[in-house]
Design a protein around this motif. Structure first.
Motif, PDB file in Angstrom:
ATOM      1  N   TRP A 179      28.406  20.497   3.078  1.00 46.76           N
ATOM      2  CA  TRP A 179      27.756  21.712   2.621  1.00 46.76           C
ATOM      3  C   TRP A 179      27.790  21.756   1.099  1.00 46.76           C
ATOM      4  CZ3 TRP A 179      25.504  24.873   6.201  1.00 46.76           C
ATOM      5  CH2 TRP A 179      25.874  24.674   7.540  1.00 46.76           C
ATOM      6  N   GLN A 180      26.802  22.392   0.494  1.00 52.87           N
ATOM      7  CA  GLN A 180      26.753  22.502  -0.956  1.00 52.87           C
ATOM      8  C   GLN A 180      26.042  23.790  -1.350  1.00 52.87           C
ATOM      9  OE1 GLN A 180      23.772  19.593  -2.667  1.00 52.87           O
ATOM     10  NE2 GLN A 180      23.897  18.791  -0.565  1.00 52.87           N
ATOM     11  N   SER A 181      26.250  24.208  -2.570  1.00 46.15           N
ATOM     12  CA  SER A 181      25.627  25.423  -3.070  1.00 46.15           C
ATOM     13  C   SER A 181      24.217  25.106  -3.544  1.00 46.15           C
ATOM     14  CB  SER A 181      26.436  26.006  -4.227  1.00 46.15           C
ATOM     15  OG  SER A 181      27.723  26.384  -3.786  1.00 46.15           O
ATOM     16  N   PRO A 182      23.207  25.800  -3.007  1.00 49.14           N
ATOM     17  CA  PRO A 182      21.836  25.540  -3.449  1.00 49.14           C
ATOM     18  C   PRO A 182      21.602  26.110  -4.839  1.00 49.14           C
ATOM     19  CG  PRO A 182      21.859  27.392  -1.946  1.00 49.14           C
ATOM     20  CD  PRO A 182      23.269  26.863  -1.998  1.00 49.14           C
ATOM     21  N   ALA A 183      20.806  25.431  -5.622  1.00 44.94           N
ATOM     22  CA  ALA A 183      20.456  25.921  -6.967  1.00 44.94           C
ATOM     23  C   ALA A 183      18.935  25.834  -7.114  1.00 44.94           C
ATOM     24  CB  ALA A 183      21.149  25.093  -8.039  1.00 44.94           C
ATOM     25  N   PRO A 184      18.291  26.956  -7.293  1.00 43.54           N
ATOM     26  CA  PRO A 184      18.831  28.325  -7.323  1.00 43.54           C
ATOM     27  C   PRO A 184      19.164  28.810  -5.927  1.00 43.54           C
ATOM     28  CG  PRO A 184      16.450  28.380  -7.460  1.00 43.54           C
ATOM     29  CD  PRO A 184      16.828  26.923  -7.505  1.00 43.54           C
ATOM     30  N   PHE A 214      14.480  26.830   3.286  1.00 47.35           N
ATOM     31  CA  PHE A 214      14.542  25.619   2.474  1.00 47.35           C
ATOM     32  C   PHE A 214      14.762  25.936   1.004  1.00 47.35           C
ATOM     33  CE2 PHE A 214      12.491  24.365   6.346  1.00 47.35           C
ATOM     34  CZ  PHE A 214      13.110  23.161   6.626  1.00 47.35           C
ATOM     35  N   ALA A 215      15.471  25.032   0.355  1.00 44.51           N
ATOM     36  CA  ALA A 215      15.896  25.243  -1.031  1.00 44.51           C
ATOM     37  C   ALA A 215      14.851  24.799  -2.041  1.00 44.51           C
ATOM     38  CB  ALA A 215      17.210  24.493  -1.281  1.00 44.51           C
ATOM     39  N   VAL A 322      19.065  25.856   4.059  1.00 42.58           N
ATOM     40  CA  VAL A 322      20.141  26.826   4.217  1.00 42.58           C
ATOM     41  C   VAL A 322      20.055  27.405   5.631  1.00 42.58           C
ATOM     42  CG1 VAL A 322      21.079  29.034   3.453  1.00 42.58           C
ATOM     43  CG2 VAL A 322      20.200  27.406   1.773  1.00 42.58           C
ATOM     44  N   PRO A 323      20.986  27.036   6.537  1.00 42.46           N
ATOM     45  CA  PRO A 323      20.998  27.652   7.857  1.00 42.46           C
ATOM     46  C   PRO A 323      21.724  29.008   7.773  1.00 42.46           C
ATOM     47  CG  PRO A 323      22.030  25.453   7.859  1.00 42.46           C
ATOM     48  CD  PRO A 323      21.958  25.939   6.448  1.00 42.46           C
ATOM     49  N   ALA A 362      23.953  25.244   1.520  1.00 34.96           N
ATOM     50  CA  ALA A 362      22.866  24.407   2.023  1.00 34.96           C
ATOM     51  C   ALA A 362      23.450  23.122   2.612  1.00 34.96           C
ATOM     52  CB  ALA A 362      21.886  24.075   0.906  1.00 34.96           C
ATOM     53  N   ILE A 363      22.624  22.466   3.410  1.00 31.90           N
ATOM     54  CA  ILE A 363      23.011  21.199   4.026  1.00 31.90           C
ATOM     55  C   ILE A 363      21.776  20.314   4.096  1.00 31.90           C
ATOM     56  CG2 ILE A 363      22.549  21.910   6.427  1.00 31.90           C
ATOM     57  CD1 ILE A 363      25.115  20.397   7.218  1.00 31.90           C
TER      58      ILE A 363
END
Length: 394
Positions: A179-184, A214-215, A322-323, A362-363
């Motif tokens: 998992w990771q932080s989406p930017a933005p 979606f990111a 992003v689920p 996000a994944i």
């Protein structure tokens, strides 16, 4: 030399050998006779002669569709010969089975496909065995009563040929999802935003909702694509078990969203795609003696099916997704096992109207496709943690 008639010839490329063997095995386990290079073209035989014999033996061909298949030079001549013998599809001679997402072009794109990419083994097996039938697809047993949720386990063949999941085809992936932080940050439209007809949800059954947002803009759709989706979503939802085949549905599209929903107050279900590319689904939790039942294992299975339904939509997507998961309404919920009496209801004063787990991670989209049960398990764990915190349970 006598030619022994068979049912299917399996056309595939080397990259999809595991898929071809699995498909051949479940077909023969169901009584069909097949010819497949891996089993029938023995050392010392002439490939061209064996291929000619196979095409004469088998009135129908299964094409194992994938990006590799479409790029390979030899399969095109195989399916083209079968297509020429049945250009109108009256004999269902050519049966494409899509095992990886790809975009057939030309004549091949006009042949209706059996799509199993993103499905679990039981669902994929069911899709294939139902799809290869040429007769009317009436079920052998009566459909379940629409007023109840009845889950009938699918019969699974002996595991002589393993189902070619991503982990079987490639080295074992790490057990932990990345998992990771989406930017933005990604904004999620929840059920209350997507279904304006559900004005008084507190009186209805508790429903779990799941969203794939979606990111990036790679998943963005055109308005005319949303219009086409309004016609597609009801059948897609029925095919994947979100809706039953008998319940009435409301399908609609405008410049922002395409949706298919059932309107029963105690049986609300929905399947939605927005112009931004977000894919969403919701369905009621099982009913118990004291409101809805939150059964962790059952909810993971339910959510896995919903994720499979969303990823099976043949739509553009981004690399990161992003689920998001929610519960609405979040009252009259009891923890326990489905169909087992429980007295652990959590309804009472001071509860939240709904639970929306913060969509801040996000994944990789491929992980959702390949490991939906793992993603579902993590989302359910987050939902339970937030619900317990909101209700004061420890």
């Amino acid at each position: 030399m006598d030619v022994v008639a068979k049912d299917f010839f399996i056309s595939y490329t080397a990259a999809d050998k595991a898929w071809a063997s699995w498909i051949a095995y479940i077909l023969e386990a169901d009584g069909f006779a097949v010819t497949i290079q891996e089993w029938d073209f023995r050392p010392g035989s002439n490939f061209a002669v064996e291929m000619d014999k196979a095409l004469k033996q088998c009135p129908r061909m299964i094409a194992v569709l994938s990006p590799a298949y479409l790029k390979a030079p030899f399969p095109a001549s195989e399916w083209a010969a079968v297509f020429a013998s049945d250009p109108e599809g009256a004999k269902n001679a050519l049966v494409p089975i899509m095992v990886q997402e790809c975009q057939p072009e030309g004549l091949l794109s006009q042949v209706v496909q059996i799509r199993i990419h993103g499905l679990d083994e039981a669902a994929a097996r069911k899709q294939i065995l139902e799809g290869v039938r040429r007769e009317r697809n009436k079920p052998a047993t009566p459909p379940p009563f629409p007023g109840t949720s009845v889950v009938v386990p699918a019969e699974v063949p002996a595991q002589a040929v393993p189902y070619p999941t991503a982990s079987a085809a490639t080295p074992a992936s790490p057990s932990r999802l990345r998992w990771q932080s989406p930017a933005p940050p990604v904004s999620v439209s929840w059920r209350s935003d997507l279904d304006q007809r559900a004005q008084d949800r507190r009186l209805g059954a508790a429903a779990v909702e799941v969203h794939l947002a979606f990111a990036a803009d790679d998943a963005r759709l055109q308005v005319r694509e949303l219009g086409a989706l309004a016609d597609l979503l009801p059948d897609h939802g029925r095919q994947h078990g979100v809706f039953t085949r008998l319940e009435a549905l409301h399908a609609h599209a405008d410049s922002a969203v395409a949706r298919a929903t059932s309107s029963g107050r105690d049986n609300e279900k929905g399947l939605v795609v927005t112009r931004s590319g977000q894919r969403s689904a919701w369905a009621p939790l099982p009913r118990g003696q004291m409101g809805a039942v939150l059964d962790r294992d059952d909810l993971i299975k339910q959510l896995t099916g919903m994720l499979n339904t969303l990823t099976a939509l043949d739509l553009p997507h981004g690399d990161l997704v992003v689920p998001a998961i929610g519960l609405d309404p979040a009252t009259m919920i009891s923890y326990g096992r489905v169909n087992v009496p429980s007295n652990t209801a959590t309804y009472g004063f001071g509860q939240a109207d709904h639970i929306h787990v913060s969509p801040d991670e996000a994944i990789d989209y491929g992980s959702v496709v390949a490991r939906p049960a793992d993603v579902a398990a993590e989302l359910v764990a987050r939902l339970i943690a937030d619900h317990r915190a909101a209700t004061g349970l420890r």
